[in-house]
Structures are given as C-alpha cells and as structure tokens.
Design an enzyme around this catalytic site. Structure first.
Site, PDB file in Angstrom:
ATOM      1  N   GLY A  20       1.167  -1.282   0.338  1.00 24.29           N
ATOM      2  CA  GLY A  20      -0.011  -0.168   0.107  1.00 24.29           C
ATOM      3  C   GLY A  20       0.724   1.425   0.004  1.00 24.29           C
ATOM      4  N   GLY A  22      -0.477   4.230   0.343  1.00 27.28           N
ATOM      5  CA  GLY A  22      -0.878   5.530   0.358  1.00 27.28           C
ATOM      6  C   GLY A  22      -0.299   6.637   2.042  1.00 27.28           C
ATOM      7  N   GLU A 178     -18.749  18.052   2.898  1.00 22.21           N
ATOM      8  CA  GLU A 178     -17.678  18.778   1.850  1.00 22.21           C
ATOM      9  C   GLU A 178     -18.502  18.245   0.739  1.00 22.21           C
ATOM     10  OE1 GLU A 178     -13.697  18.387   4.425  1.00 22.21           O
ATOM     11  OE2 GLU A 178     -13.877  16.501   2.522  1.00 22.21           O
TER      12      GLU A 178
HETATM   13  C1  LIG Z   1     -13.500  11.269   0.244  1.00 24.47           C
HETATM   14  C2  LIG Z   1     -12.329  10.761   1.384  1.00 24.47           C
HETATM   15  C3  LIG Z   1     -12.014  12.122   2.263  1.00 24.47           C
HETATM   16  C4  LIG Z   1     -11.195  12.277   3.352  1.00 24.47           C
HETATM   17  N1  LIG Z   1     -10.506  12.927   4.063  1.00 24.47           N
HETATM   18  C5  LIG Z   1      -9.632  12.839   5.293  1.00 24.47           C
HETATM   19  C6  LIG Z   1      -9.484  14.046   5.750  1.00 24.47           C
HETATM   20  O1  LIG Z   1      -9.827  15.491   5.197  1.00 24.47           O
HETATM   21  N2  LIG Z   1      -8.289  14.261   6.775  1.00 24.47           N
HETATM   22  C7  LIG Z   1      -7.850  13.279   7.024  1.00 24.47           C
HETATM   23  O2  LIG Z   1      -7.196  12.837   7.963  1.00 24.47           O
HETATM   24  N3  LIG Z   1      -8.422  12.039   6.720  1.00 24.47           N
HETATM   25  C8  LIG Z   1      -9.459  12.012   4.974  1.00 24.47           C
HETATM   26  N4  LIG Z   1      -9.865  11.008   5.018  1.00 24.47           N
HETATM   27  C9  LIG Z   1      -9.368   9.729   5.197  1.00 24.47           C
HETATM   28  C10 LIG Z   1      -7.593   9.097   4.935  1.00 24.47           C
HETATM   29  O3  LIG Z   1      -7.353   9.346   3.474  1.00 24.47           O
HETATM   30  C11 LIG Z   1      -7.194   7.491   5.768  1.00 24.47           C
HETATM   31  O4  LIG Z   1      -7.177   8.334   6.646  1.00 24.47           O
HETATM   32  C12 LIG Z   1      -5.966   7.814   5.068  1.00 24.47           C
HETATM   33  O5  LIG Z   1      -5.591   7.563   3.816  1.00 24.47           O
HETATM   34  C13 LIG Z   1      -5.002   5.936   5.238  1.00 24.47           C
HETATM   35  O6  LIG Z   1      -3.853   6.136   4.511  1.00 24.47           O
HETATM   36  P1  LIG Z   1      -3.381   4.379   4.194  1.00 24.47           P
HETATM   37  O7  LIG Z   1      -2.017   4.775   3.954  1.00 24.47           O
HETATM   38  O8  LIG Z   1      -4.071   3.545   5.730  1.00 24.47           O
HETATM   39  O9  LIG Z   1      -4.646   3.790   2.923  1.00 24.47           O
HETATM   40  P2  LIG Z   1      -4.942   4.537   1.631  1.00 24.47           P
HETATM   41  O10 LIG Z   1      -3.519   6.316   2.369  1.00 24.47           O
HETATM   42  O11 LIG Z   1      -6.078   4.138   1.260  1.00 24.47           O
HETATM   43  O12 LIG Z   1      -3.241   3.921   1.075  1.00 24.47           O
HETATM   44  C14 LIG Z   1      -3.588   2.623   0.450  1.00 24.47           C
HETATM   45  C15 LIG Z   1      -3.530   2.443  -0.409  1.00 24.47           C
HETATM   46  O13 LIG Z   1      -3.612   0.333  -0.392  1.00 24.47           O
HETATM   47  C16 LIG Z   1      -3.455   0.116  -1.795  1.00 24.47           C
HETATM   48  N5  LIG Z   1      -3.723  -1.419  -2.284  1.00 24.47           N
HETATM   49  C17 LIG Z   1      -5.366  -1.915  -1.528  1.00 24.47           C
HETATM   50  N6  LIG Z   1      -5.077  -2.885  -1.913  1.00 24.47           N
HETATM   51  C18 LIG Z   1      -4.048  -3.536  -2.044  1.00 24.47           C
HETATM   52  C19 LIG Z   1      -3.792  -4.484  -2.481  1.00 24.47           C
HETATM   53  N7  LIG Z   1      -4.875  -5.480  -2.424  1.00 24.47           N
HETATM   54  N8  LIG Z   1      -2.401  -5.185  -2.920  1.00 24.47           N
HETATM   55  C20 LIG Z   1      -1.844  -3.701  -3.482  1.00 24.47           C
HETATM   56  N9  LIG Z   1      -2.446  -2.216  -3.177  1.00 24.47           N
HETATM   57  C21 LIG Z   1      -3.146  -2.343  -2.314  1.00 24.47           C
HETATM   58  C22 LIG Z   1      -4.219   1.867  -2.653  1.00 24.47           C
HETATM   59  O14 LIG Z   1      -4.132   1.131  -3.801  1.00 24.47           O
HETATM   60  C23 LIG Z   1      -3.672   2.854  -1.512  1.00 24.47           C
HETATM   61  O15 LIG Z   1      -3.179   3.080  -2.142  1.00 24.47           O
HETATM   62  C24 LIG Z   1     -10.373  10.801   3.873  1.00 24.47           C
HETATM   63  C25 LIG Z   1     -10.838   9.574   3.189  1.00 24.47           C
HETATM   64  C26 LIG Z   1     -12.030   9.522   1.985  1.00 24.47           C
HETATM   65  C27 LIG Z   1     -11.885   8.587   1.423  1.00 24.47           C
END
Ligand SMILES: Cc1cc2nc3c(=O)[nH]c(=O)nc-3n(C[C@H](O)[C@H](O)[C@H](O)COP(=O)(O)OP(=O)(O)OC[C@H]3O[C@@H](n4cnc5c(N)ncnc54)[C@H](O)[C@@H]3O)c2cc1C
Length: 439
Positions: A20, A22, A178
C-alpha cells in the site's frame, strides 16, 4: 562514464515489503530511506492518492492528476527502495512470501498498509447504484455522472420531475459535508451560467445523516455552525434519517418515504480493505487488523499493520480514528521500529499526537478544532484548511497546480475541470465502485 550514479550496494539482505502506497505506506517507506534493508513497496496503482481532496475532483474544482502522484517519482533518489505495481492477494506464512496476482515477494518484515474501502453496511441496492467516493476513479465517475445529469436534463427538461437534478449525499461526516457544500456551489455559481436555458435553480442537494447531528467528531458548536452554513447555502440537511434502499432513480428512507433522485453519493463510512482477511491476519471491528501498541500483529513476528487497515489502540485501548495523520505517524513509527530491530535497540509503543481536526463546508467556510481547546470557524478555519492541505500534498507540481486552480476558482467563481471523461474499465484489484446501472 555512466550517465547515472551507481546505486550504493545494500549491506543487509533483510527484506521489507510494504503493501500500500497511501499515507501510511509512503511514510513507512520514506522512514526507511538509508536504512540497511531492501524495501519493496507494492501498490495496485502506480500512483498515491490524496483522498482529502477527492471531493474537489468530483465537483470539478481540481483535476484528477492534481491529487495523485506517481509513486516512482517520489522514490527516485531512495536507493534501497523498489516499487512494484501489483495486487497483494495472500501470504504463504511458512515461506514468508507475500503472494501477488502476478508473482510473490519474500520478506523478513511485512508492513500491511492497504487502507480501507467503502462500507455500504448492507443497504439494499447501495453497492449497485450508489456512487462512492473513495478512490480517484470514484471521483472522476461522480464528476461524469453529475455533469451528465445536467446534460441529459438540458436535452429533456422533463427529467427534472423524475429526480435527474436531485443529488442525495448520504453521510454527515466531513466527506458528506464537503461534497454537499461543493455541489451547491458548483450548481449556483458555475452550472447556472453554463446551462442558461435550464432551470438550474430546481437542482436540489440533500444531505442525509442517520444520527441526530452532522460532523460527529466535532464539538456541538462546530456541528451547529456547519449545519447552519450548509442550509444557508441551499443544502437540505436531514438528520435522524436512514436510507433503507437505493435504486437507479429512487431512494427509499426508513419510514417509507421515497425520494426521486438519479444521484446518490455514498459518504457514509469505510471498512478495512478486505485484503486484511485475505492475508489471514486477525481482524476486529470493521475488518481492521488487530495490532498491539507497537503496531505489531499478534503471533506474526516481523509483521506490522498501519493506517486505515489496522486498529491501532490509543492510550485507553480504543482504536484510533481512520485519518491521514494517524496513518502517517504510524507509518513513520513502523520505520523506526524496523530500524531499531536492526540495531537490536528496544522498540517503543506508538503514541499518536493529535494536532486537531478540520472540515471544510465551502468557500470561506470551515470548522477547525485544534489542541488546547482552540476552535476556529469561517474564513480563518477555511484558510487554515487550505494551507494544511497544500502542505501535505505530495509533489511540488501538484501543490502549484492546486494553488493555481484554487486561486482561479476563488477570483473568477469558475471551475475549469468540468469535463465528462470516459474512465474505462476498473483497475486490477480495484474495489467495485462503478454504478453502471445508475442513470
Ligand atoms: C473521500 C475521503 C476524504 C478524506 N478526508 C480526510 C481528511 O480531510 N482528513 C483526514 O485526516 N483524513 C481524511 N480521509 C481519510 C484518509 O484519507 C485515510 O485515513 C488515509 O488515506 C489512510 O491512509 P492509508 O495509508 O491507511 O490508506 P490509503 O491512503 O487508502 O492507501 C492504501 C493504499 O493501498 C493500496 N492497496 C489496497 N489494497 C491493495 C492490495 N491488495 N494490493 C496492493 N495495494 C493495495 C491502495 O491502492 C492505496 O494506495 C479521507 C478519506 C476519504 C476516502
């Protein structure tokens, strides 16, 4: 003489695989820059998405490319990191191999940072007909759909009575607020001029929330402020309202009321990415991976889970919220854990530092709650929100482009990227999100 400098030899063969790219995965990967390990960062997309600004892509405020960044571009100078575009599907625990759709990767440390996905909570018809807003494709599809409804109605104005210009947003959290605020602005300020023979004033935006108030993480004054601003700008806010069934052009509420609406935006919640279960890791509420306060997965030495996919406990043992700062801090923490392990140093528990929460409602309207009880609303909160999002965007090009778009929108009340684009087939491994049957 070589054109590129030779990459320094890696002195340790321990392999770290991060699933991931993200907020959490990128932070972990960057935190391992220079560490004597081989890092492989895996993501099903070749880009990282800045989800907090997706709603602006969906409402024609920004281009899709402004809120996404190619992963390889971020790590051009990180010698110990390789990127692999692939979807993780499982783990062979005996051989400590991450299984991919098209291969496998051996690991000594595994960091699961696969994020979350839309949770439809089993509402009938929602998965088939609602428009979620979780990934970049969702945002472009929603934009296509909204603009497409205006085009269809311009050709056949009778569609207005059938709900073609009724836009229902489900979920009164920050994303729903939003989206609703941005839609009324788009209609009032931009589409009203674009569609000058259409009765754009008949377009409705309804924001439905099953709880009694909007913005549950915020204090009552901020919640009331958000609601008052939305209503003043034309959003019909309905709290204590539950969606029971979603069809292509109808939405049924608990109690039996039926709304004619061709658009239902689903902003009602997320659940952990199902890959958590596919990897055979212990999961709890919302499908989130259970981790200890060091972010380690129980009975799986060398395995960590961070970000939305995990339920990292706070000081009281309660799961931390699924927010970008939690994900980034946890990602950085895991990198220090892996480094400490290598140096045979003691690992430390993860302590999240809460620097506050913000939500924007529309132009010059936002709420922000900061440490020490500082509460902002209106223009100061809005500028704080804009500044913070610019700082956290990945890449100078994206920051510049977003700044130019915002300045342009602010000064002209215009929104450039109101394009209907073909999004093509779903990406490999991408969760379903295309409401093909919605008209
Ligand atoms: C519309 C929206 C608005 C938001 N606004 C806010 C905000 O204003 N403020 C705030 O703090 N938070 C906000 N959030 C929440 C925030 O975006 C998340 O908490 C954050 O993205 C989490 O980070 P992460 O790295 O855990 O996951 P993500 O950023 O979702 O990254 C996960 C990654 O894993 C990859 N992945 C998934 N499954 C697989 C797989 N099987 N194999 C390989 N790769 C995979 C995906 O492609 C992605 O790139 C928002 C979320 C959304 C959906």
């Amino acid at each position: 003489m070589p054109l590129l400098p030779a990459r320094p030899a890696v002195t340790d063969t321990r392999r770290v695989v991060i699933v991931g790219a993200g907020f959490a995965g990128m932070a972990a990967a960057k935190g391992l820059d220079g560490a004597p390990v081989e890092v492989t960062l895996v993501d099903r997309n070749n880009f990282s998405t800045f989800q907090p600004l997706l709603y602006q892509v969906a409402t024609s405020g920004l281009n899709a490319a402004d809120v996404a960044h190619p992963v390889r571009g971020v790590f051009q100078d990180q010698a110990n990191l390789a990127f692999r575009q692939a979807t993780a599907t499982g783990v062979d625990w005996d051989r400590r191999r991450l299984l991919l759709e098209d291969g496998a990767l051996d690991f000594d440390h595994l960091v699961v940072a696969a994020g979350a996905c839309t949770n439809f909570f089993g509402v009938e018809g929602a998965e088939a007909h609602a428009l979620p807003l979780y990934g970049l494709r969702d945002a472009v599809r929603l934009r296509n759909h909204v603009l497409g409804r205006f085009e269809a109605t311009d050709a056949s104005p009778a569609l207005i009575d059938d709900g073609a210009l009724t836009f229902v947003v489900v979920g009164g959290g920050p994303t729903g607020v939003e989206v609703a605020g941005a839609l009324v602005e788009l209609f009032d300020r931009v589409l009203r001029k674009d569609f000058h023979t259409l009765a754009v004033s008949r377009a409705r935006v309804l924001l439905l929330e099953m709880r009694d108030e909007l913005l549950p993480p915020f204090s009552p004054p901020s919640r009331r402020h958000a609601r008052a601003i939305l209503e003043a700008r034309g959003v019909e806010v309905r709290t204590a309202t539950t969606v029971e069934r979603v069809g292509a052009t109808r939405v049924r509420l608990a109690g039996g009321e039926e709304l004619r609406a061709h658009t239902l935006v689903w902003a009602a919640g997320v659940r952990a990415n199902p890959v958590a279960a596919a990897l055979g890791l212990p999961t709890g509420r919302g499908g989130r991976i259970v981790v200890d306060d060091h972010l380690r997965v129980r009975d799986r030495p060398g395995v960590f889970a961070v970000g939305d996919v995990a339920a990292a406990p706070d000081r009281h043992g309660e799961p931390l919220p699924q927010l970008a700062p939690v994900a980034m801090q946890a990602g950085r923490h895991v990198a220090t854990q892996i480094r400490a392990d290598h140096d045979a140093g003691a690992t430390r528990p993860f302590r999240y530092v809460d620097k506050g929460t913000m939500a924007t409602i529309g132009r010059r309207a936002a709420v922000a709650e900061l440490p020490l009880g500082i509460r902002l609303s209106g223009t100061p909160a809005w500028f704080a929100w804009l500044g913070l999002h610019l700082v956290f965007l990945v890449g100078a090009r994206n920051r510049f482009s977003v700044l130019v778009n915002w300045a342009w929108n602010y000064l002209t009340w215009d929104r450039g990227p109101r394009l209907i684009l073909d999004t093509g087939p779903q990406a490999p491994g991408e969760p379903p999100g295309e409401p093909v049957t919605r008209r």
